[in-house]
Design an enzyme around this catalytic site. Structure first.
Site, mmCIF file in Angstrom:
data_model
loop_
_atom_site.group_PDB
_atom_site.id
_atom_site.type_symbol
_atom_site.label_atom_id
_atom_site.label_comp_id
_atom_site.label_asym_id
_atom_site.label_seq_id
_atom_site.Cartn_x
_atom_site.Cartn_y
_atom_site.Cartn_z
ATOM 1 N N ASP A 228 -11.884 -7.668 -2.283
ATOM 2 C CA ASP A 228 -13.218 -7.354 -1.783
ATOM 3 C C ASP A 228 -13.861 -8.605 -1.181
ATOM 4 O OD1 ASP A 228 -15.569 -5.433 -1.771
ATOM 5 O OD2 ASP A 228 -16.428 -7.102 -2.919
ATOM 6 N N GLU A 273 -10.261 -7.355 2.571
ATOM 7 C CA GLU A 273 -11.400 -6.829 3.317
ATOM 8 C C GLU A 273 -12.000 -7.992 4.097
ATOM 9 O OE1 GLU A 273 -15.647 -4.514 2.652
ATOM 10 O OE2 GLU A 273 -15.063 -6.159 1.330
#
Length: 527
Positions: A228, A273
């Site tokens: 993330d 990401e």
């Protein structure tokens, strides 16, 4: 592993034959069925919304295990679980304990069982690793409020020269007052929200702890991680964006992380990401990572499907993959997708048009790399912002109160009984069957899964066409994006001579001499 299980079962069956007075004539044992080749397709799951096995209305890890056969029949070869760690939020992107499971989802033993059962089916499993920041409810952060605590330096604090009104690289307020529990005047860095204080990766103890957390999950059976906010470890402020120094520090950390995980499992898969608008900005992350999510491509695919025009998609992809290969090597390391838990669902972006939805899916699943599907996408689930509406319960049965249906949130009435696994499995013409067929194409045609990419000269802006070659076989993929039949010349100088329609999403595609004709909204693979 599937082959070994089949062989063991065959041995047991033969050994169980009754002994007779005279031996039976020798018979050739039937060959064990060969394991299906992997598709390379990943499937993103929000556990809270997936399937409930204990009746509390919240999805759980055992619910993921219970639906592995569905995922196997769909043809995916990997699943990504959104955060499963303890967290005060419904979404889990603010972690309080990196080596535990959210009690609402189950236990560590449940996760191990899930991993074991997934691996038996040839399905890899990755989990969200949210390590740019913790929760402000984390014991680390609570301890860090005391300036004398060793945890204080695990976070970033303002000094007398700090502009407390500064925005962050994520577009929100960067600095937040620590509150009554802290020493007066303390402000900490949290580039997303006040509930998500950023960790300080200049602290070697933080780096060691995050590597330890990754190793912990690998030992439990995880095959890797979705990372993330991968670009924001050091890209915190607007002036850090596009700064080579911030990029270099990010890459240095992810290389260190990679080395730490490889010490436990040298085949660890890492997908990042990295929210950047161009492939050239994504490419540097392919040195430490196996793939990055291709955000600009998601926009292009949906725009092409919606407008029914290729908009130069093929040449754009040629340039993108060239940038990737320059960094990551010959194999195209990519993670294409259409939408995820932060973006409006594909069917909503396409205004509910089922033909455009099929076109977008067909393009996605014939591209290089390892594509990602967001849960419910294969059903045509609708969903627009705010975020909770993008993460609604997966619909398994036509009835919302059926066993296993999650109830933590009321579903969108537009996703009625017809948008359910039960209804779509019963309809051979459903979007679910369409996705299943496309995913299985990648298992059946190795060039679609492993091949390179080269744009094919389109005869019309209503066609998107590309070649996929794995060194043994070359196929031509053609998508008719429009509601009218289209033709395309196949006698392009220097190109292979394609003579056979190998796969098609609907009937009617044909080769007439050196011309291909493709019906409306149809995708074909030529050999």
């Amino acid at each position: 592993m599937i082959r070994s299980l089949a062989s063991s079962l065959l041995f047991v069956l033969l050994a169980a034959q009754p002994a007779l007075g005279s031996p039976a004539p020798a018979a050739a044992a039937p060959a064990a069925p060969a394991a299906a080749a992997p598709s390379g397709v990943w499937y993103e799951i929000f556990v809270r919304s997936w399937y409930d096995t204990d009746g509390d209305g919240t999805g759980d890890l055992n619910g993921v295990t219970a639906k592995l056969d569905y995922l196997q029949s769909l043809g995916v070869s990997g699943i990504w679980l959104m955060p499963i760690n303890p967290s005060p939020s419904y979404h889990g992107y603010d972690v309080t304990d990196y080596e535990a499971v959210n009690p609402q989802y189950g236990t560590l033993a449940d996760f191990r069982r899930l991993a074991d059962e997934a691996h038996k089916r040839g399905i890899r499993i990755i989990i969200d690793m949210v390590i740019n920041h913790t929760s402000n409810e984390s014991p680390w952060f609570k301890a860090a409020l005391d300036p004398s605590s060793p945890y204080h330096d695990w976070y970033s604090w303002a000094d007398k020269y700090t502009d407390l009104e500064s925005g962050s690289a994520a577009g929100s307020q960067a600095w937040h007052a620590a509150g009554k529990q802290a020493a007066p005047g303390q402000h900490y860095l949290g580039i997303f929200t006040a509930e998500m204080p950023d960790l300080n990766y200049d602290n070697s103890a933080v780096r060691a702890e995050m590597i330890k957390a990754g190793q912990f999950w690998l030992k439990l059976g995880a095959d890797g991680f979705r990372l993330d906010a991968a670009r924001h470890i050091y890209e915190n402020f607007p002036w850090d964006v596009d700064d080579p120094a911030a990029l270099a520090k990010n890459l240095d950390w992810w290389n260190e992380y990679r080395r730490g995980l490889d010490a436990v499992n040298p085949h660890t898969y890492l997908v990042g990401e990295v929210t950047q608008p161009a492939a050239t900005m994504l490419a540097p992350y392919l040195k430490p990572l196996d793939a990055v999510f291709n955000f600009p491509l998601a926009v292009q695919l949906i725009d092409a499907a919606k407008s029914e025009r290729n908009q130069g998609l093929g040449p754009t992809l040629d340039r993108s993959y060239a940038a990737y290969e320059a960094v990551g090597g010959k194999a195209i390391k990519d993670a294409p997708f259409l939408s995820n838990h932060d973006q409006e669902r594909v069917m909503s972006q396409l205004d509910g048009n089922p033909q455009h939805m099929r076109t977008a899916a067909a393009m996605l699943l014939t591209l290089p790399g390892e594509p990602y599907i967001y849960y419910g996408e294969e059903l045509g689930t609708l969903g627009k912002k705010p975020d909770p509406a993008l993460r609604e319960p997966m619909r398994w049965q036509r009835a919302t109160r059926a066993k296993g249906e999650t109830r933590w949130k009321t579903g969108n009435p537009a996703n009625g009984a017809a948008v359910s696994v039960e209804a779509e499995q019963a309809d051979p013409h459903s979007l679910l069957h369409f996705y299943t067929r496309l995913i299985h194409w990648r298992s059946e045609v190795p060039a679609l899964r492993d091949g390179g990419f080269r744009a094919y000269p389109e005869a019309s802006d209503h066609l998107a066409a590309w070649e996929r070659s794995d060194g043994r076989d070359t196929v031509l993929v053609v998508h008719n994006l429009s509601n009218q039949p289209q033709t395309m010349a196949l006698d392009v100088p220097g190109e292979p001579h394609y003579t056979r329609v190998l796969k098609q999403t609907g009937p009617g595609a044909a080769i007439h001499g050196s011309t291909l004709s493709v019906p409306a909204y149809t995708s074909v693979v030529l050999q």
